[in-house]
Motif scaffolding. Structure first.
Motif, PDB file in Angstrom:
ATOM      1  N   GLY A  90      34.414 -11.129  23.006  1.00  0.00           N
ATOM      2  CA  GLY A  90      35.389 -10.061  23.131  1.00  0.00           C
ATOM      3  C   GLY A  90      34.951  -8.816  22.397  1.00  0.00           C
ATOM      4  N   ALA A  91      33.671  -8.487  22.527  1.00  0.00           N
ATOM      5  CA  ALA A  91      33.097  -7.338  21.818  1.00  0.00           C
ATOM      6  C   ALA A  91      32.423  -6.410  22.816  1.00  0.00           C
ATOM      7  N   VAL A 190      42.621 -14.558  13.408  1.00  0.00           N
ATOM      8  CA  VAL A 190      41.711 -13.457  13.096  1.00  0.00           C
ATOM      9  C   VAL A 190      42.474 -12.154  12.909  1.00  0.00           C
ATOM     10  N   ALA A 191      43.335 -11.827  13.838  1.00  0.00           N
ATOM     11  CA  ALA A 191      44.022 -10.538  13.789  1.00  0.00           C
ATOM     12  C   ALA A 191      44.929 -10.434  12.568  1.00  0.00           C
ATOM     13  N   ALA A 192      45.715 -11.474  12.298  1.00  0.00           N
ATOM     14  CA  ALA A 192      46.662 -11.423  11.183  1.00  0.00           C
ATOM     15  C   ALA A 192      45.938 -11.332   9.848  1.00  0.00           C
ATOM     16  N   ILE A 193      44.904 -12.146   9.678  1.00  0.00           N
ATOM     17  CA  ILE A 193      44.173 -12.138   8.408  1.00  0.00           C
ATOM     18  C   ILE A 193      43.411 -10.833   8.236  1.00  0.00           C
ATOM     19  N   THR A 194      42.839 -10.319   9.319  1.00  0.00           N
ATOM     20  CA  THR A 194      42.131  -9.044   9.234  1.00  0.00           C
ATOM     21  C   THR A 194      43.070  -7.935   8.778  1.00  0.00           C
ATOM     22  N   ARG A 195      44.302  -7.937   9.287  1.00  0.00           N
ATOM     23  CA  ARG A 195      45.276  -6.916   8.861  1.00  0.00           C
ATOM     24  C   ARG A 195      45.582  -7.035   7.374  1.00  0.00           C
ATOM     25  N   ALA A 222      41.023  -7.783  17.704  1.00  0.00           N
ATOM     26  CA  ALA A 222      41.533  -8.177  16.392  1.00  0.00           C
ATOM     27  C   ALA A 222      41.221  -7.157  15.311  1.00  0.00           C
ATOM     28  N   GLY A 223      40.396  -6.166  15.633  1.00  0.00           N
ATOM     29  CA  GLY A 223      40.013  -5.186  14.632  1.00  0.00           C
ATOM     30  C   GLY A 223      39.051  -5.731  13.595  1.00  0.00           C
ATOM     31  N   ALA A 224      38.319  -6.798  13.952  1.00  0.00           N
ATOM     32  CA  ALA A 224      37.393  -7.416  13.005  1.00  0.00           C
ATOM     33  C   ALA A 224      36.337  -6.421  12.546  1.00  0.00           C
ATOM     34  N   PHE A 244      23.535 -14.771  15.535  1.00  0.00           N
ATOM     35  CA  PHE A 244      23.942 -13.424  15.935  1.00  0.00           C
ATOM     36  C   PHE A 244      24.766 -12.794  14.831  1.00  0.00           C
ATOM     37  N   LEU A 245      24.894 -11.487  14.903  1.00  0.00           N
ATOM     38  CA  LEU A 245      25.783 -10.752  14.009  1.00  0.00           C
ATOM     39  C   LEU A 245      26.552  -9.715  14.809  1.00  0.00           C
ATOM     40  N   TYR A 246      27.717  -9.355  14.284  1.00  0.00           N
ATOM     41  CA  TYR A 246      28.587  -8.338  14.891  1.00  0.00           C
ATOM     42  C   TYR A 246      28.957  -7.331  13.824  1.00  0.00           C
ATOM     43  N   VAL A 247      28.838  -6.051  14.159  1.00  0.00           N
ATOM     44  CA  VAL A 247      29.293  -4.979  13.288  1.00  0.00           C
ATOM     45  C   VAL A 247      30.137  -4.028  14.124  1.00  0.00           C
ATOM     46  N   ARG A 248      31.396  -3.861  13.735  1.00  0.00           N
ATOM     47  CA  ARG A 248      32.275  -2.976  14.486  1.00  0.00           C
ATOM     48  C   ARG A 248      31.664  -1.579  14.581  1.00  0.00           C
ATOM     49  N   ARG A 249      31.784  -0.982  15.741  1.00  0.00           N
ATOM     50  CA  ARG A 249      31.069   0.257  16.039  1.00  0.00           C
ATOM     51  C   ARG A 249      31.295   1.348  14.998  1.00  0.00           C
ATOM     52  N   ASP A 250      32.536   1.559  14.578  1.00  0.00           N
ATOM     53  CA  ASP A 250      32.800   2.671  13.669  1.00  0.00           C
ATOM     54  C   ASP A 250      32.325   2.421  12.244  1.00  0.00           C
ATOM     55  N   LEU A 251      31.857   1.201  11.959  1.00  0.00           N
ATOM     56  CA  LEU A 251      31.301   0.892  10.643  1.00  0.00           C
ATOM     57  C   LEU A 251      29.778   1.004  10.601  1.00  0.00           C
ATOM     58  N   GLN A 252      29.161   1.088  11.760  1.00  0.00           N
ATOM     59  CA  GLN A 252      27.717   0.927  11.807  1.00  0.00           C
ATOM     60  C   GLN A 252      26.948   2.000  11.031  1.00  0.00           C
TER      61      GLN A 252
END
Length: 421
Positions: A90-91, A190-195, A222-224, A244-252
């Motif tokens: 979902g990315a 994921v979503a609740a804990i991320t918030r 989820a805004g992870a 694999f790794l995931y980095v949210r776009r606005d953090l990159q």
């Protein structure tokens, strides 16, 4: 739930994923003495297309194309990352990169996340998380002069969001959590804990190793912030397959990898004297990617994407519900206790049982043609992978389990685990 074998056969007949079973080595075996593999949450079966995919890279691209094949290989880590993101995680594109091990990726993202929260000197993890996660957290904290705050977590239910929230304050930089608890299968929100983590001004780094390919993840929705995971469990990439790794776009652009390798360099082939990080998620590349291993991963990712993660998760819930129900009916009267969340909505795709002689029971099951695995201190873990496991496989495995308990053959096995040297 009807607990007869005939009912399990009916579930198989109605299974929309049934056709995938014949696409895995050994999964289509028949007969009363067939091997019943319930350890897909540890190492997935080999897809039948994998040898040809690996052979193509070895015998054509490497043997004949030689160095000229780098024109195809050079972008594989990002291309396969996009496919994994779209089909499984979902990315959106440009946020997932394949390569290195889960541990190395965890280290890279944890150091980068901690550096992006200056003035905060605490890393948070759970006391019952997977050992390598806790070891990496401890090592990074020691190297950076930070403190580790381990929160208590029920080994059967997973971490309590309320307990986590109480542990967060303005000192916390990064929280490291597993989406699915490795021991019990407990599934986090994921979503609740991320918030909750974001409300404290911290970043959250998710380990998806026991979740990816079995439960929906939806990282973007989820805004992870950050995530890592392996590809040899439900993704069926094979032993040692690249992670694999995931980095949210606005953090990159804010984050910087602590390992400055040439595959993370902006102008890689200029061979310049100074490291300048590449744009986007590719800045988290390090050295030459494992091309042969990624060929196997791609086969597994395509199969999961074709099957559909929602269908896989639905079957996984029904299969684990069957394991739990049969455990209540057959195992509980003989002293075996459920050690996973009872609610399927709070479980991944494996179920764990507790028994004082769990190690011996595990060995007896293997001897009887059932492959589970053992987890300390006294747990037998059963992981029916929804892509290739049948409901009758689950029923037959649990039937053998109750027979072992009834005839007490497990008592003939050594009580101590043999150490591999």
């Amino acid at each position: 739930m009807d607990l007869t074998r005939a009912a399990a056969e009916e579930l198989d007949a109605a299974d929309p994923l049934a056709s995938f079973r014949c696409r895995f080595a050994g999964a289509d075996d028949e007969g009363p003495d067939r091997l019943l593999y319930l350890d897909g949450n540890s190492l997935g079966r080999m897809p039948l297309d994998t040898p040809a995919a690996v052979s193509r890279v070895v015998e054509q691209e490497w043997a004949r194309g030689l160095v000229g094949s780098w024109s195809r290989w050079i972008g594989t880590a990002a291309r396969l990352g996009d496919r994994l993101g779209a089909g499984v995680l979902g990315a959106g594109p440009g946020q997932v990169l394949v390569g290195d091990s889960t541990t190395v990726n965890l280290y890279k993202l944890l150091v980068a996340g901690a550096a992006a929260r200056p003035g905060r000197d605490v890393l948070v993890c759970t006391a019952d998380d997977f050992p390598t996660d806790r070891y990496v957290v401890a090592g990074v904290a020691e190297a950076r002069g930070m403190t580790v705050r381990e929160i208590e977590a029920d080994i059967d239910q997973g971490p309590d969001p309320a307990v986590l929230a109480a542990a967060l304050d303005e000192r916390v930089a990064v929280v490291v959590l597993s989406l699915v608890a490795y021991r019990s299968g407990g599934l986090a929100d994921v979503a609740a804990i991320t918030r909750v983590v974001h409300d404290a001004g911290a970043l959250v780094l998710w380990d998806l190793s026991h979740a990816v390919g079995a439960v929906p993840v939806d990282l973007d929705a989820a805004g992870a912030d950050l995530a890592v995971g392996c590809s040899y469990k439900y993704l069926n990439g094979g032993p040692g397959a690249p992670a694999f790794l995931y980095v949210r776009r606005d953090l990159q652009e804010e984050l910087r990898s602590p390992i400055q390798g040439w595959f993370g360099q902006k102008d890689q082939f200029d061979m310049g004297p100074v490291y300048v990080p590449a744009d986007g998620v590719e800045r988290f590349g390090v050295g030459t990617p494992p091309v042969i291993g990624m060929a196997a991963v791609e086969v597994g990712v395509e199969l999961i994407a074709e099957a559909g993660i929602e269908r896989l998760a639905a079957k996984g819930r029904t299969m684990t519900d069957l394991v739990v129900a049969l455990g209540d009916e057959w195992l509980a009267p003989q002293g075996v206790a459920l050690a996973s969340p009872r609610d399927a909505a709070r479980r991944g795709s494996h179920v764990t049982f507790a028994h004082p002689q769990a190690w011996q029971l595990t060995q007896a099951l293997i001897d009887r043609g059932v492959v589970p695995d053992f987890r300390t201190p006294d747990r037998v873990r059963l992981g029916p992978a929804p892509l290739y496991t049948r409901f009758v496989d689950v029923w037959d495995a649990m039937d053998r389990f109750r027979a072992i308990l009834a005839d007490r053959t497990y008592e003939a096995f050594p009580a101590e685990r043999a150490r591999v040297t």
